[in-house]
Design an enzyme around this catalytic site. Structure first.
Site, mmCIF file in Angstrom:
data_model
loop_
_atom_site.group_PDB
_atom_site.id
_atom_site.type_symbol
_atom_site.label_atom_id
_atom_site.label_comp_id
_atom_site.label_asym_id
_atom_site.label_seq_id
_atom_site.Cartn_x
_atom_site.Cartn_y
_atom_site.Cartn_z
ATOM 1 N N HIS A 214 -1.519 -0.409 15.729
ATOM 2 C CA HIS A 214 -0.327 -0.099 14.941
ATOM 3 C C HIS A 214 0.972 -0.510 15.636
ATOM 4 O O HIS A 214 1.983 -0.711 14.972
ATOM 5 C CB HIS A 214 -0.265 1.394 14.624
ATOM 6 C CG HIS A 214 -1.273 1.851 13.619
ATOM 7 N ND1 HIS A 214 -2.618 1.803 13.855
ATOM 8 C CD2 HIS A 214 -1.117 2.358 12.370
ATOM 9 C CE1 HIS A 214 -3.263 2.273 12.793
ATOM 10 N NE2 HIS A 214 -2.384 2.610 11.882
ATOM 11 N N GLN B 54 1.579 -2.757 5.797
ATOM 12 C CA GLN B 54 1.849 -1.383 6.236
ATOM 13 C C GLN B 54 2.123 -1.269 7.739
ATOM 14 O O GLN B 54 2.959 -0.484 8.163
ATOM 15 C CB GLN B 54 0.698 -0.474 5.828
ATOM 16 C CG GLN B 54 1.056 0.990 5.830
ATOM 17 C CD GLN B 54 0.006 1.828 5.133
ATOM 18 O OE1 GLN B 54 -1.088 2.013 5.646
ATOM 19 N NE2 GLN B 54 0.340 2.340 3.955
ATOM 20 N N PHE B 55 1.428 -2.044 8.555
ATOM 21 C CA PHE B 55 1.715 -2.181 9.989
ATOM 22 C C PHE B 55 1.460 -3.638 10.358
ATOM 23 O O PHE B 55 0.490 -4.237 9.882
ATOM 24 C CB PHE B 55 0.834 -1.266 10.850
ATOM 25 C CG PHE B 55 1.166 0.188 10.720
ATOM 26 C CD1 PHE B 55 2.109 0.775 11.550
ATOM 27 C CD2 PHE B 55 0.535 0.967 9.764
ATOM 28 C CE1 PHE B 55 2.422 2.122 11.424
ATOM 29 C CE2 PHE B 55 0.839 2.310 9.632
ATOM 30 C CZ PHE B 55 1.780 2.894 10.463
ATOM 31 N N GLU C 209 0.827 -1.201 0.000
ATOM 32 C CA GLU C 209 0.000 0.000 0.000
ATOM 33 C C GLU C 209 0.864 1.256 0.000
ATOM 34 O O GLU C 209 1.640 1.478 0.934
ATOM 35 C CB GLU C 209 -0.922 -0.027 1.217
ATOM 36 C CG GLU C 209 -1.874 -1.216 1.213
ATOM 37 C CD GLU C 209 -2.556 -1.467 2.543
ATOM 38 O OE1 GLU C 209 -3.304 -2.464 2.638
ATOM 39 O OE2 GLU C 209 -2.332 -0.681 3.487
ATOM 40 N N LEU D 18 -5.940 -1.300 -0.874
ATOM 41 C CA LEU D 18 -5.863 -1.357 0.586
ATOM 42 C C LEU D 18 -6.523 -2.639 1.064
ATOM 43 O O LEU D 18 -7.613 -2.642 1.635
ATOM 44 C CB LEU D 18 -6.534 -0.131 1.209
ATOM 45 C CG LEU D 18 -5.973 1.223 0.782
ATOM 46 C CD1 LEU D 18 -6.709 2.340 1.493
ATOM 47 C CD2 LEU D 18 -4.478 1.316 1.049
ATOM 48 N N GLU E 42 -4.939 -6.180 2.739
ATOM 49 C CA GLU E 42 -3.792 -7.008 3.102
ATOM 50 C C GLU E 42 -3.953 -8.453 2.648
ATOM 51 O O GLU E 42 -2.972 -9.105 2.277
ATOM 52 C CB GLU E 42 -3.561 -6.952 4.616
ATOM 53 C CG GLU E 42 -2.949 -5.658 5.128
ATOM 54 C CD GLU E 42 -3.942 -4.519 5.219
ATOM 55 O OE1 GLU E 42 -5.168 -4.786 5.183
ATOM 56 O OE2 GLU E 42 -3.507 -3.358 5.325
#
Length: 326
Positions: free
Chosen positions: A129, A82-83, A29, A58, A60
């Site tokens: 996160h 992304q996290f 992303e 977007l 995963e």
């Protein structure tokens, strides 16, 4: 050599591997033109084109499925989650697909995938996160899990991960991205996966740790030396699956005492596995039980109180004193 932060070293490893192998791809992303949320892939799309460094939707789960499919077709994907708090959306691709590919195909197919992802606390991120979910990966045969603590290791370990023919989870602690700068070779090099590093030698107690907790443990080692003259040996696991128990056992044969420090919650996880392996390989060298230093078994707290939840050097110092006074 050049002075690099961890984020720069990670980017340079991907640059080296994209240059070395035309089948290597980077996707996730916002990793293309924007260079990722932390700019880990900044400039790579401009250098290698949109067909090799590209954005995904977007989703995963879609990133994981794409990585598995590309791996089957002979590509070497570097997929960014992304996290790592979002990894639960990718678990089927990692646990049920990528990790079993060599086994289920009788060695005909592999999953040479590197799943890169930032994680870790101390930087006041929103909920979901900062979580340390690496323990979820430890019970997945066929997957290696790597967590570097400094820029030099980050580049060498990431190159090794990308070149590995089995899936590797490569976790990058958020607090370390730009807080440390060290000398890093600009040319390609690798650091073997599964090999721990003794970052500080000592003879009184062994501290086993990884990621950002390496720096917390080194601070504790400095403090306990000044306070009581105690010399702590600090081992950076670097790879938490597989665990380099030989290096740990050799240290315990010298110190006869050990503590294990992790950022993840106390129950299960890396510390529990390290202690279990110590009991199997080095029990007769211990003069005291191995102590865990870890946060409590609660969900990760909101940012306002995370500093009270995370392990600190004083927690490690207290554990050292406890194990030495047993």
């Amino acid at each position: 050599m050049a002075q690099m932060t961890m984020i720069q070293a990670i980017r340079d490893a991907m640059r080296v591997e994209l240059e070395r192998d035309p089948e290597t791809l980077v996707f996730g992303e916002d990793v293309g033109k924007n260079g990722g949320v932390f700019r880990a892939t900044e400039g790579l799309q401009e250098m290698y084109g949109e067909e090799r460094v590209f954005d995904t939707p977007l989703a995963e789960s879609g990133i994981g499925g794409l990585a598995v499919g590309l791996g089957l077709q002979g590509y070497r994907p570097i997929a960014e989650i992304q996290f790592f708090g979002f990894v639960l959306e990718v678990m089927d691709s990692i646990v049920n697909q990528a990790s079993r590919m060599r086994f289920r195909s009788g060695g005909r197919f592999h999953s040479p995938i590197t799943f890169r992802s930032p994680f870790g606390g101390g930087v006041k991120t929103p909920e979901n996160h900062a979580d340390s979910f690496e323990g979820y990966m430890l019970q997945t045969p066929g997957v290696k899990v790597v967590i570097p603590s400094n820029p030099y290791d980050a580049k060498g370990l990431l190159s090794s991960a990308i070149r590995d023919n089995d899936p590797v989870i490569f976790l990058e602690h958020l607090k370390l991205y730009r807080s440390i700068r060290t000398e890093v070779p600009e040319e390609a090099y690798t650091i073997p996966l599964g090999q721990a590093n003794v970052v500080r030698e000592g003879g009184d107690v062994t501290i086993v740790t990884y990621g950002a907790m390496v720096h917390v443990s080194l601070q504790a080692a400095d403090e306990i030396l000044k306070m009581k003259g105690i010399k702590a040996e600090v081992i950076d696991l670097r790879t938490i699956s597989p665990i380099d128990i030989e290096t740990i056992a050799a240290s315990i044969q010298k110190t006869n005492r050990a503590i294990v420090v992790q950022e993840a919650q106390r129950t299960s996880g890396v510390a529990a596995e390290v202690i279990a392996q110590i009991n199997e390989k080095a029990l007769l060298h211990l003069e005291a039980p191995v102590i865990r230093v870890a946060p409590p078994d609660t969900v990760y707290p909101f940012a306002a109180v995370e500093d009270e939840w995370l392990p600190t050097p004083s927690f490690v110092v207290d554990a050292i004193i406890q194990v030495l006074e047993f």
